[in-house]
Design a protein around this motif. Structure first.
Motif, short mmCIF file in Angstrom:
data_model
loop_
_atom_site.label_atom_id
_atom_site.label_comp_id
_atom_site.label_asym_id
_atom_site.label_seq_id
_atom_site.Cartn_x
_atom_site.Cartn_y
_atom_site.Cartn_z
N ARG A 38 18.19 -94.07 68.88
CA ARG A 38 19.05 -92.81 68.91
C ARG A 38 20.62 -93.52 68.30
NH1 ARG A 38 21.03 -92.39 75.32
NH2 ARG A 38 22.02 -94.27 75.43
N GLN A 39 21.23 -92.64 67.82
CA GLN A 39 22.47 -92.71 66.85
C GLN A 39 23.48 -91.64 67.19
OE1 GLN A 39 21.85 -93.57 62.51
NE2 GLN A 39 23.87 -94.82 62.77
N ALA A 40 24.48 -92.20 67.98
CA ALA A 40 25.62 -91.22 68.17
C ALA A 40 26.78 -91.32 67.00
CB ALA A 40 26.20 -91.60 69.70
N PRO A 41 27.32 -90.36 66.74
CA PRO A 41 28.23 -90.30 65.85
C PRO A 41 29.42 -91.48 65.75
CG PRO A 41 28.34 -88.08 66.62
CD PRO A 41 27.38 -89.04 67.64
N GLY A 42 29.34 -92.26 64.68
CA GLY A 42 30.00 -93.45 64.71
C GLY A 42 29.74 -94.67 65.37
N LYS A 43 28.51 -94.61 65.73
CA LYS A 43 27.91 -95.69 66.39
C LYS A 43 26.53 -96.34 65.66
CE LYS A 43 29.55 -94.97 70.94
NZ LYS A 43 29.14 -94.87 72.52
N GLN A 44 26.15 -97.68 65.86
CA GLN A 44 24.87 -98.06 65.37
C GLN A 44 23.77 -97.51 66.04
OE1 GLN A 44 25.13 -102.36 65.37
NE2 GLN A 44 26.19 -102.43 63.32
N ARG A 45 22.63 -97.37 65.23
CA ARG A 45 21.34 -96.70 65.82
C ARG A 45 20.86 -97.95 66.92
NH1 ARG A 45 16.85 -94.49 61.88
NH2 ARG A 45 18.78 -93.47 61.14
N GLU A 46 20.50 -97.55 67.82
CA GLU A 46 19.95 -98.41 69.15
C GLU A 46 18.71 -98.03 69.73
OE1 GLU A 46 22.99 -98.09 72.32
OE2 GLU A 46 22.51 -96.13 72.76
N LEU A 47 17.90 -99.00 70.09
CA LEU A 47 16.70 -98.86 70.88
C LEU A 47 16.88 -98.22 72.20
CD1 LEU A 47 13.57 -99.19 70.94
CD2 LEU A 47 14.10 -101.20 72.07
N VAL A 48 16.20 -96.96 72.49
CA VAL A 48 16.10 -96.39 73.72
C VAL A 48 15.12 -96.86 74.60
CG1 VAL A 48 16.02 -94.35 74.99
CG2 VAL A 48 17.26 -94.29 72.84
N ALA A 49 13.74 -96.65 73.92
CA ALA A 49 12.53 -97.09 74.71
C ALA A 49 11.45 -97.35 73.66
CB ALA A 49 12.12 -96.06 75.67
N GLY A 50 10.60 -98.26 73.95
CA GLY A 50 9.51 -98.63 73.27
C GLY A 50 8.32 -98.87 74.14
N ILE A 51 6.87 -98.53 73.30
CA ILE A 51 5.64 -98.84 73.89
C ILE A 51 4.76 -99.30 73.09
CG2 ILE A 51 4.99 -96.37 73.59
CD1 ILE A 51 3.49 -96.66 76.24
N THR A 52 4.12 -100.31 73.45
CA THR A 52 2.91 -100.93 72.59
C THR A 52 1.67 -100.13 72.61
OG1 THR A 52 2.16 -102.53 74.18
CG2 THR A 52 4.07 -103.17 72.86
N VAL A 53 0.82 -100.53 71.48
CA VAL A 53 -0.60 -100.01 72.01
C VAL A 53 -1.18 -100.34 73.08
CG1 VAL A 53 -0.87 -99.57 69.45
CG2 VAL A 53 -1.52 -101.79 70.53
N GLY A 54 -0.87 -101.52 73.66
CA GLY A 54 -1.53 -102.05 74.96
C GLY A 54 -0.57 -101.37 76.25
N GLY A 55 0.48 -100.52 76.02
CA GLY A 55 0.84 -99.72 77.07
C GLY A 55 2.22 -100.49 77.65
N LEU A 56 2.60 -101.45 77.11
CA LEU A 56 3.56 -102.22 77.64
C LEU A 56 5.03 -101.56 77.18
CD1 LEU A 56 2.82 -105.93 76.74
CD2 LEU A 56 2.84 -104.75 78.97
#
Length: 116
Positions: A38-56
């Motif tokens: 996500r990227q809010a106005p005036g801020k850098q893009r940041e990771l919120v959540a991730g998932i691998t193909v293995g489900g991690l």
């Protein structure tokens, strides 16, 4: 090439919920992980959540306990269930896929606005 189509953004009141979806198509062989940024106005893009193909899964500290990432392998779709939304969650949310060889693709973004 991989195409990503996002859906589910919108306006919600504080404390409410939204579910984002991102469907991947095209040359998805070799897909390694999917995630939401996500990227809010005036801020850098940041990771919120991730998932691998293995489900991690992994989450930003701000998302832990409130957001849940999941995937439907058959549909090549990743979801982000967001509960207890706060005004500071307001941002453009982007879907991302990472291939095994390091190539990354981005969706067009979907706006999430948390406001009363």
């Amino acid at each position: 090439q991989v195409q990503l189509v996002e859906s589910g953004g919108g306006l919600v009141q504080p404390g409410g919920s939204l579910r984002l979806a991102c469907a991947a198509s095209g040359s998805i062989f070799g897909l390694n992980a999917m995630g939401w940024y996500r990227q809010a106005p005036g801020k850098q893009r940041e990771l919120v959540a991730g998932i691998t193909v293995g489900g991690l899964t992994n989450y930003a500290d701000s998302a832990k306990g409130r957001f849940t990432i999941s995937r439907d392998v058959a549909k090549n779709t990743v979801y982000l269930q967001m509960n207890s939304l706060r005004s500071e969650d307001t941002a453009v949310y982007y879907c991302n896929v990472l291939m095994r060889w390091g190539t990354s693709y981005w969706g067009q973004g979907t706006q999430v606005t948390v406001s009363s």
